[in-house]
Structures are given as C-alpha cells and as structure tokens.
Scaffold this active site. Structure first.
Site, PDB file in Angstrom:
ATOM      1  N   SER A   1       6.136   2.999  -4.301  1.00 22.09           N
ATOM      2  CA  SER A   1       5.669   3.712  -3.113  1.00 22.09           C
ATOM      3  C   SER A   1       4.720   4.839  -3.523  1.00 22.09           C
ATOM      4  O   SER A   1       3.764   4.592  -4.246  1.00 22.09           O
ATOM      5  CB  SER A   1       6.885   4.233  -2.345  1.00 22.09           C
ATOM      6  OG  SER A   1       6.505   4.690  -1.082  1.00 22.09           O
TER       7      SER A   1
ATOM      8  N   HIS B   1      10.349  -2.120   2.300  1.00 24.31           N
ATOM      9  CA  HIS B   1       9.473  -1.329   1.457  1.00 24.31           C
ATOM     10  C   HIS B   1      10.015  -1.248   0.033  1.00 24.31           C
ATOM     11  O   HIS B   1       9.382  -0.672  -0.826  1.00 24.31           O
ATOM     12  CB  HIS B   1       9.371   0.075   2.076  1.00 24.31           C
ATOM     13  CG  HIS B   1       8.371   0.954   1.407  1.00 24.31           C
ATOM     14  ND1 HIS B   1       7.053   0.585   1.234  1.00 24.31           N
ATOM     15  CD2 HIS B   1       8.485   2.187   0.877  1.00 24.31           C
ATOM     16  CE1 HIS B   1       6.405   1.570   0.617  1.00 24.31           C
ATOM     17  NE2 HIS B   1       7.258   2.544   0.386  1.00 24.31           N
TER      18      HIS B   1
ATOM     19  N   ASP C   1       6.162  -5.390   4.937  1.00 25.31           N
ATOM     20  CA  ASP C   1       6.478  -4.002   4.580  1.00 25.31           C
ATOM     21  C   ASP C   1       6.036  -3.100   5.723  1.00 25.31           C
ATOM     22  O   ASP C   1       4.847  -3.030   6.038  1.00 25.31           O
ATOM     23  CB  ASP C   1       5.749  -3.644   3.275  1.00 25.31           C
ATOM     24  CG  ASP C   1       6.117  -2.251   2.775  1.00 25.31           C
ATOM     25  OD1 ASP C   1       6.658  -1.449   3.565  1.00 25.31           O
ATOM     26  OD2 ASP C   1       5.869  -1.980   1.584  1.00 25.31           O
TER      27      ASP C   1
END
Lengths: 435, 267
Positions: B95, B245, B217
């Site tokens: 991320s 995610h 996602d």
C-alpha cells in the site's frame, strides 16, 4: 440479543416445570417462530459473505434498514460495497486484515449507505467460519443499529475536543503569563540597577561599605544612596528615603538620584544640592500625588597630609548620621529641624560638619533600621538609642565591620524589618597599631 | 535511540540469504506479513519492522513533524537498512509503503536492488486526468471513521486479541498490541497516506520493480496499478486474482509465489 451459533433454536426456559402445562403452552405460543423467522426478523442485521466479501445471505431486517432488496445485493455486491467510502477505507485497512488474521472482530463502528442516500451508523461484528481442516469458508456478520449510540459518542468526542482545546489554551495562557513575568522581573531588575551604583568608587584614604535591602516583592526600593567624585579632590555622597514603596517610589528615587548628582556637579554646597532637589520634586509632584523624600547629602574632602577627611553635610528631615570614633565612642551628628525635601517651596536645610580622623567612621542609614520592629507590633521599635548603644559596643569599628554587624542585626530582626533599608558607612582606616 | 528497538525490528530466515525488507502499510503493522512469511523466509533473509507510530514501535520516538510526510517514513526504512548495514535489498512495500520504498531508494540508492510494490497507489485522490479512486471528502470520512472507532478502540480490540480459539497459531504474543496504534499517530498516518501525491517520484525508479495488484481492490483500483506500471520504466505488472487491498492476507500463497518468481528473474 443476536446469536451467531449454528443452531439459534430457543430452548425451553429452565423455569418451566412439567406440571406447569398452562405456562408451557403460553411459551410455545409465544415461541412459534421458526428458525428462519428468527433469522429474518431479528432486531439486528445478519449477513453471510464468501471470503472475498460477496454477499451470500442477508436478513430482512438489514435489507429494510438499507432500503434495498435481496436481488440487488445477493451475489452482486460485496459487504464493503454497502459501506460509505470512509467506512470502506476503514474496512480495507483495518477491519478486513484483522478479521483475516484473527478469525473474528467485534464491535467495529462503521457507516452503511441506505437506499435513500442516507447513512446508517452501525456496530459490526464478524466471525470467519472454517472447514474441518481449518480452511476459511465464509464470514458471518451481525450489524447493530448504532444511531443513538453514535450521536452520544459524537457528543463525547466533541466535549473531549473542547476540553483538550480549553486545556491547550490554559497552558498557553500560563506560558504567556510566565514569559510576561520573566520579562517584567528583568525590566524591574534593570530599573533597580539604575537607581543604585553598581559598586562604590574607590576613594583614596577612605574605606566604604554598603548594605541595601528592599521590602517590596518587586525589589523596587524607595531608599537610595550614592558616592561619586566631584573634582578630583572632593567626593559627594548621599543617602535618603522617598515616601512610599514600589514602582511609584522608584520613579521618585530615580529623579532624586540624577537630580542630586547633577546639582552636586553644578554646586557642591550640600544645602544648595538639597535645595535644587526640593525645587524639582516640589514642581514635579504637586496636587493629587505629592511625593517627597528625606536625605542627607554631603561632601568629603580628604587632607592628603593628615589623612583626615572633612565632612560637610546637609539633612532634609533625615535621621542624623552616626559617627564612631577611634577611641570607641559614638555620637550622632545632629541635624535637627531640617525639613522634608519636596514639601515646601522654599525650605531650610540644616547643615553639620565633622572631621573623620583615622579610625573614625560615618554611618548613614534609613529608618528601615531605626524603625524596625523588635516586638510583635509597632510599639517596640529598634530606635536611636539602641543603635547608639550597638555602635558603642563595637568600639570604633571599621566601615566593613560596622555594616556587617548591622546586617547581622537586621537579619536577626527578621520580619521586623518591614521597610526598605539602606546603610552607607564611610571611614578613615585606622593607622597601623593605633588600636 | 536504538533503531532496532525504535522500529521493533525482527530478522528471520537464513543468515546468508538475499535480503528482503517487508514494510507494512497504513492500518496495521508487521503482522500483516505473517501468512507469507514462511514462504519468503525459506531462502531469504527477511527483515520486518514497524514504522514509528505503528504496532510495537517506540511511541516516544514519534513526532508529528517527521511523520507528517512520507519522507519521514522513508527515513525509518533507511535507518533500519543502515543499522543492519543491508545491501542489495529487495524492498517489499504494501500500500502506501510501496511509495515509501520509492522514496527510500531515492534517498539511499546504494542499498536497494529491487522493489516490490504490493497494491500501490501514488495518489489516492482523483485529479484532472488521473483517477485515484477517492475525493478529498472521502478521505475526511475515513478520518471521521477512525475517530469513531478509537472511542472504543481498546475495549473493542482487547477481547478480540485475547480470545482467539479459531487461530491458535497467532499465539499469545500478539496480545494487547496487534495493529493497535495511538489514535493521534494513526490519524496523522492516515492523513499523510491518503493526501499524499508521489506520482512525480515514479519516474526516478531505476531498480527492477514488480507492481503486484489485486483484481478487485477497493483502495487501489486497477487503473492505478496500470498507471504505476506505465510510469516505472521496465517494471513488471502482475495482477492477482484476489479481492481486497491485502493480498498477503487474502491470497498469501499466490502473493508469496509472485514475489519469489520476480526475485529469481527481476527483469
């Protein structure tokens, strides 16, 4: 209460006895709900999803809350799709990872989107169902309507922020006050330093000593003294006490000091210097704010041949100077009847003269010493006689010794010294072996 | 301060193995890597850590100033690499950490040999011609969501962490600290993450790079994965058939396999 066990079928309450058929029948009537009915109409939302969040089953309660129908969501939407965007972000970054890692998660606050575009604050708990060999199969979720609780929490949060803000402001105010105080203390100290000489100049053939104590907490005194050269042969000194204490008194002190210094350079006659000061104070402080002072102003004229120092002084309402002699005696140098400086337009100041031989010392002091309390109230004051006796006992002390002894005396009086106090001692050193 | 303690550094895997640094994103800590760790640590020397302000890092080392920009987090990465004197690091960032890795490799290029960006996004907010997936209002909503959860954070989380009969392998050591962070630090991390725009830094990536995205996602949509792949010359794009995610949790085998495959043949 919502149950997430495999079999939510209600059991018979423990209290129902076999013989109590009537009550039992009533319970049965009340509990005619099927398991399905319980699931659909429970007072909370039920939701089952595949591991990727795809909705597999949802109860009527939740559909009703969300204002949608089964066909729209089952197999078409994921749980996260039902959430607000903020809720979805929270779901992806916190809820889903924790659920994956721990197999369950309880009481997480989220917001769901309703069909009419509104938001429904909810508390969500989920548990992962695993297969016999530990593979995660599906997620079971219960959803509680938390509207009321959320507004209560929002209120709590708002109050907490207010309290934090108030605390921050108070802390800021305290810091500001401390800074102000430090600045004020520094300003007062600078002002105070301007009222007194940093140190006394060296006068050939003369020994000097001072003591200065301020009674006011801001350390601005109403007493003053100074010693400074006039023309290379002569030296001027003064010591006095302006009316009042604190900043206003300090302003008068400042005016007094610089007026006397200037006057002395212009005309070294003691009575003349006090006369100039009188004119200035009388002109400056009239009307509502009369200010005046008492002072002794003098001129020292050392004789290089004899070592003796001639002292000519004038007093404006100030306690008489004390002279201690090398032979151990002490006497006041009387200046009776001199008027306060600054009260009358054209006062008369009393003058006196003495000669300091080696071993002699002239002591100037303010009434902080002679009017120090020796008892519980102002009926017992230290007084002139006690001072005379004290000096006599010291038997011809040098200036340093005299001031040191008097300082110790003042310390011993403690709270009795409730006014500013200044001591200035000027003496001719005794000849070696003369004592 | 001791960097190992500050960032709760954990090192595992064979001592002479090639070095992998795993960096968690916003919302959790190094525990995010648990399910892929066994596969990754078989042949690699794996370094795990928590950013200051997350997990079991040292809270006194946190300052709003430093951790209000991604550069502050990148400095944590560089500090860890210097403390352990790591060279030729393959950095795996999840991320927001994918972009932190880009910044760290810029700051200390001599230490990094490859970059694996898991579900990366260089900019979360839509702007003219770019689709990040969110509006500024959405991000405000997340911050509000964070706050409402922290009201009951410890109460809600503690029992969850303590009683975990279904997953005994998580063990007792997680008790009390699993992904739990100070609300203020989490708020700053959230703001820094979701308001960041690091698109301009992608061009500067010069090491072999894997962009590992999920097919579904909600945070980093596929357009973003394609954008990152397009902007980093020579990068490899792999799309995992995974939802959410966090593919390292939802598809750990596939995620580990994709990372290892890339590390064997980086270009």
């Amino acid at each position: 209460m919502c149950r997430t066990e495999e079999d939510p079928e209600p059991r018979e309450p423990d209290g129902a006895k076999d013989g109590d058929r009537t009550t039992d029948a009533a319970f049965s009537a009340l509990l005619e709900d099927s398991v399905e009915e319980l699931y659909e109409s429970a007072p909370c939302g039920y939701l089952s999803t595949l591991m990727d969040g795809t909705i597999a089953k949802i109860n009527s309660t939740l559909l009703e809350w969300l204002g949608t129908d089964r066909e729209t969501v089952v197999a078409r939407k994921r749980f996260a799709d039902l959430l607000t965007v903020g809720g979805r972000l929270y779901h992806e970054t916190h809820f889903a990872p924790l659920l994956r890692m721990q197999g369950r998660i309880t009481g997480v606050a989220l917001e769901m989107r309703t069909g009419d575009g509104g938001r429904l604050p909810v508390l969500v708990s989920s548990v992962v169902k695993h297969s016999g060999d530990g593979e995660p199969l599906l997620i079971r979720t219960t959803v509680f309507d938390a509207s009321a609780r959320r507004s209560y929490e929002q209120e709590l949060l708002r109050r907490q922020r207010e309290a934090e803000e108030a605390r921050r402001q108070a802390e800021e105010a305290r810091r500001q006050a401390e800074a102000d105080r430090a600045r004020l203390t520094e300003a007062l100290a600078a002002l105070q330093r301007s009222l007194l000489p940093a140190e006394l100049p060296v006068v050939p053939g003369l020994e000097t000593a001072v003591h200065y104590h301020t009674a006011s907490p801001d350390r601005l005194g109403g007493d003053f003294y100074d010693l400074f050269p006039l023309d290379g042969k002569r030296w001027a000194f003064f010591l006095g006490d302006v009316s009042g204490k604190g900043p206003r008194a300090a302003a008068v002190t400042s005016l007094t000091r610089y007026t006397l210094r200037t006057a002395a350079l212009h005309d070294a006659d003691p009575a003349g210097a006090l006369g100039t000061l009188n004119t200035v104070l009388h002109e400056r402080y009239t009307g509502d704010d009369p200010r005046y002072c008492t002072a002794i102003f003098g001129v020292l004229e050392p004789d290089r041949d004899t070592g003796e120092v001639t002292v000519r002084l004038a007093s404006g309402g100030h306690p008489p100077a004390l002279v201690t002699r090398a032979d151990g005696t002490a006497h006041f140098l009387p200046t009776p009847g001199g008027l306060l400086v600054g009260v009358l337009p054209d006062p008369h100041f009393v003058t006196a003269t003495t000669v300091l031989a080696p071993g002699d010392t002239l002591l100037l002091y303010t009434d902080g010493l002679t009017e120090a309390r020796t008892g519980p109230d102002r009926t017992d004051l230290y007084g002139d006689e006690a001072l005379h006796a004290f000096a006599t006992r010291l038997a011809g002390p040098p200036p340093g010794g005299l001031v040191q002894a008097l300082t110790a005396l003042l310390d011993s009086l403690g709270d009795g010294v409730d006014d500013d106090t200044a001591l200035l001692a000027l003496g001719v050193p005794a000849r070696p072996g003369a004592m | 301060m001791d960097v190992r303690r500050r960032n709760n550094v954990v090192v595992t895997g064979p001592e002479d193995g090639p070095v992998l640094v795993l960096a968690h994103g916003f919302g959790c800590d190094q525990n995010m890597w648990r399910l892929v760790l066994p596969a990754l640590a078989r042949r690699h020397r794996v370094v795990l850590f928590d950013y200051v302000g997350s997990g079991r890092s040292e809270p006194t080392a946190w300052s709003e100033e430093r951790y209000s920009s991604l550069a502050g987090y990148a400095q944590d990465v560089v500090d860890v690499c210097e403390e352990l004197d790591l060279r030729d690091v393959a950095f795996v960032g999840h991320s927001v950490s994918a972009m932190v890795g880009v910044l760290a490799a810029q700051a200390a290029p001599e230490r990094f040999g490859a970059l694996v960006m898991v579900a990366p996004s260089p900019c979360y907010i839509d702007s003219d011609g770019y689709r990040g997936g969110f509006s500024a209002e959405d991000i405000d909503e997340l911050l509000a969501s964070l706050e409402s959860n922290y009201l009951g954070w410890s109460a809600a989380m503690a029992p969850v962490i303590m009683g975990n009969p279904d997953r005994p392998e998580l063990g007792e050591e997680l008790t009390g600290s699993f992904c739990a962070t100070d609300p203020e630090m989490a708020r700053i991390f959230a703001r820094t993450t979701f308001l960041s725009d690091s698109r301009g830094d992608l061009d500067g990536v010069s090491v072999p790079t894997l962009v590992l995205e999920c097919a579904h996602d909600a945070i980093a949509p596929r357009e973003v994965g394609a954008y990152v792949h397009d902007r980093i010359p020579g990068s490899v794009l792999v799309t995992l058939e995974a939802t959410g995610h966090c593919p390292q949790l939802s598809a750990p085998q596939a995620t580990a396999a994709a990372i290892l495959r890339f590390l064997e043949h980086p270009r």
